[in-house]
Design an enzyme around this catalytic site. Structure first.
Site, PDB file in Angstrom:
ATOM      1  N   LYS A 120       0.848  -1.208   0.000  1.00 11.89           N
ATOM      2  CA  LYS A 120       0.000   0.000   0.000  1.00 11.89           C
ATOM      3  C   LYS A 120       0.880   1.254   0.000  1.00 11.89           C
ATOM      4  CE  LYS A 120      -1.800   1.566   4.002  1.00 11.89           C
ATOM      5  NZ  LYS A 120      -1.539   2.978   4.342  1.00 11.89           N
ATOM      6  N   ARG A 168      -5.208  10.926   3.961  1.00 11.15           N
ATOM      7  CA  ARG A 168      -4.238  12.009   4.030  1.00 11.15           C
ATOM      8  C   ARG A 168      -3.075  11.806   3.062  1.00 11.15           C
ATOM      9  NH1 ARG A 168      -0.363  11.680   6.684  1.00 11.15           N
ATOM     10  NH2 ARG A 168      -0.368  13.862   7.313  1.00 11.15           N
ATOM     11  N   PRO A 174       1.066  16.662  10.897  1.00 11.11           N
ATOM     12  CA  PRO A 174       1.253  17.883  10.120  1.00 11.11           C
ATOM     13  C   PRO A 174       2.057  17.613   8.842  1.00 11.11           C
ATOM     14  CG  PRO A 174       2.724  17.862  12.001  1.00 11.11           C
ATOM     15  CD  PRO A 174       1.826  16.681  12.155  1.00 11.11           C
ATOM     16  N   ILE A 175       2.059  18.594   7.946  1.00 14.26           N
ATOM     17  CA  ILE A 175       2.851  18.444   6.706  1.00 14.26           C
ATOM     18  C   ILE A 175       3.847  19.591   6.567  1.00 14.26           C
ATOM     19  CG2 ILE A 175       1.077  17.115   5.476  1.00 14.26           C
ATOM     20  CD1 ILE A 175       0.432  19.755   3.933  1.00 14.26           C
ATOM     21  N   ASP A 176       4.251  20.152   7.701  1.00 14.59           N
ATOM     22  CA  ASP A 176       5.179  21.295   7.658  1.00 14.59           C
ATOM     23  C   ASP A 176       6.481  20.970   6.928  1.00 14.59           C
ATOM     24  OD1 ASP A 176       5.275  19.715  10.225  1.00 14.59           O
ATOM     25  OD2 ASP A 176       7.216  20.740  10.333  1.00 14.59           O
ATOM     26  N   GLN A 177       6.957  19.740   7.068  1.00 18.13           N
ATOM     27  CA  GLN A 177       8.219  19.374   6.403  1.00 18.13           C
ATOM     28  C   GLN A 177       8.032  19.245   4.889  1.00 18.13           C
ATOM     29  OE1 GLN A 177      11.268  19.045   8.215  1.00 18.13           O
ATOM     30  NE2 GLN A 177       9.894  20.097   9.635  1.00 18.13           N
ATOM     31  N   ILE A 213       7.074   7.186  17.270  1.00 16.10           N
ATOM     32  CA  ILE A 213       6.781   7.917  16.024  1.00 16.10           C
ATOM     33  C   ILE A 213       5.509   8.746  16.128  1.00 16.10           C
ATOM     34  CG2 ILE A 213       6.352   7.680  13.531  1.00 16.10           C
ATOM     35  CD1 ILE A 213       9.185   6.840  14.317  1.00 16.10           C
ATOM     36  N   ARG A 221      -8.750  -0.447   4.427  1.00 15.19           N
ATOM     37  CA  ARG A 221      -7.886   0.598   3.847  1.00 15.19           C
ATOM     38  C   ARG A 221      -6.522   0.007   3.501  1.00 15.19           C
ATOM     39  NH1 ARG A 221      -7.663   6.191   6.833  1.00 15.19           N
ATOM     40  NH2 ARG A 221      -6.291   6.369   5.047  1.00 15.19           N
TER      41      ARG A 221
END
Ligand code: EPZ
Length: 424
Positions: A22, A98, A128-131, A332, A402
């Site tokens: 996946k 996401r 988050p996706i700040d990186q 993590i 999923r």
């Protein structure tokens, strides 16, 4: 909504197989956006998340079809000329998965702009996706956050050195897919080293990219002007493999999982050996032979090649039946113990304190109605049900669908007493 009913039925025996990965399929399908034409991907697992990614690509203007019949795991994707791609990924699709954010890098790189809904968090954390955005900005993209959407624009991305503040799998993948069409050289430092990142780089190089170092913590990319479509067979799913091996371990069974790659699961294999299981390579697969009862072991999740967070819930289910006490540390994600409360309902003796769970093994599990909360938690509840006395009903198995292709069918093929039912 579907539920899965499991009844403890003794040791699992026989042979099964791992489907396509996946977490390799999702970035690879998104990477098709980088090259106009007809792409063909084989060994694409029939999963809800893959279906969602194909829907996102459809919304962008890329038609796809899954070939039926014996080649049912082949997906063809048609990527039209740039003018026919509408680079907007809508909220209603991104919120269901996401990983849709993986279209961001390819869209900015090839179409000069992207409008992708912010993915939002999920059960296991804020995520988050700040990186991701830090990397795209370093490549020259202008980023705006408006009305819950990321708007990114760039005439032509320019190579840069990007050092991630923390290791991020999809962040590495997003930036890698953007860098392949940037002008000049990009260095991605503190890159994720997962096999799925290596597999994405393999596919991109087949498309004409110039990437080296994937799988290490520094990836070098020399940008090219254009890429061409690809025909590729996706690697097998190491987390599904690990889950099937734990199904053998928790029932004291003897199972061969075919199409499995031991090198992708070293940390998990070592831990299973530490619990007293015999794990060996056999043909194109991995065989696990388990004792009647395993021994307790401590586990700390880490980025690859450390112990994968995606196997933490499954090992916890196993360790509830072990001889002795195990300490599990989840390093993590901030909230990946949702399965603990449900395992306790089955009689497991687990106490948690922040990122640490203490699992006192041996109490014996009893079947109960339990609820799936996220993908790997749902797998751990099915695994516990395989060992428990009596009937376990796992509800909300859309979480399971999923990430697992017909898990109950594979377990049934190994002698498990498991079936899917329709709930209200
Ligand atoms: C990928 O998620 C996987 N999903 C996850 O698998 C897996 O658990 C995770 O990597 C870790 O191995 C896919 O590959 C589609 P991360 P990803 O970015 O990329 C923080 C499953 O069960 N972070 O490596 O989203 C983040 O919050 C799924 O198959 C930031 O702070 O994970 C997390 O604490 C679940 N900022 C840590 O880093 C960022 O910009 C690692 O996340 C990105 C991440």
């Amino acid at each position: 909504m579907d539920a899965i009913v499991v009844k403890g039925n003794g040791p699992l025996e026989g042979e099964t197989y791992a489907s396509g990965a996946k977490n390799a399929a999702l970035p690879i399908l998104a990477s098709a956006l980088l090259a106009q034409g007809e792409h063909q991907f084989r060994n694409v697992p029939g999963l809800a998340d893959v279906h969602t990614m194909l829907q996102v690509l459809g919304a962008l203007g890329c038609d796809s079809q899954r070939l039926s019949g014996k080649s049912k795991n082949v997906v063809q994707i048609h990527v039209p000329a740039p003018g026919k791609v509408l680079p907007e990924a809508p909220y209603d699709l991104v919120k269901t998965m996401r990983a849709s954010v993986l279209v961001l890098g390819p869209l900015v790189a090839r179409y000069g702009r992207a409008r992708v809904s912010m993915p939002g968090g999920c059960a296991i954390g804020a995520r988050p996706i700040d990186q991701h955005l830090k990397g795209l900005k370093a490549l020259g993209a202008e980023i705006e956050l408006t009305e819950g959407y990321v708007e990114a624009r760039a005439k032509r991305l320019k190579g840069a050195t990007i050092t991630f503040d923390l290791v991020t799998v999809t962040g590495t993948e997003n930036v890698l897919m953007a860098a392949v069409l940037a002008k000049g050289r990009t260095l991605i430092e503190n890159a994720a080293k997962e096999p799925e990142v290596e597999e994405l780089a393999r596919v991109l190089n087949k498309m004409g990219a110039r990437i080296s170092g994937a799988g290490s913590d520094v990836i070098t990319v020399d940008g090219v002007d254009a890429l061409h479509p690809v025909d590729h067979a996706i690697i097998s799913d190491r987390i599904e493999t690990g889950t099937l091996l734990v199904a053998a371990a928790i029932t004291g069974g003897n199972v061969l999982v075919r199409h499995a790659v031991p090198e992708h699961l070293e940390a998990v294999i070592q831990k299973l050996r530490q619990t007293g299981c015999t794990v060996t390579s056999e043909g194109d697969g991995i065989r696990l032979k388990a004792p009647a009862r395993v021994q307790a072991v401590d586990i700390k999740t880490h980025e690859h090649p450390g112990f994968p967070t995606d196997m933490q819930a499954q090992l916890m289910a196993l360790l509830t039946t072990a001889q002795g006490t195990s300490v599990i540390t989840e390093n993590i994600f901030e909230n990946r113990f949702m399965h603990v409360a449900e395992l306790r309902r089955m009689g497991a003796d687990i106490t948690t304190d922040g990122h640490t769970a203490v699992v006192r093994g041996g109490a014996g599990l009893s079947g109960a109605p339990v609820m799936a909360t996220d993908l790997r938690a749902s797998a751990s509840l099915v695994l516990a049900g395989l060992r428990a006395e009596g009937k376990t009903t796992v509800s909300r198995v859309y979480h399971l669908d999923r990430g697992y292709e017909q898990l109950e069918k594979k377990l049934k093929g190994l002698g498990a007493n498991v079936r899917r039912i329709k709930e209200r």
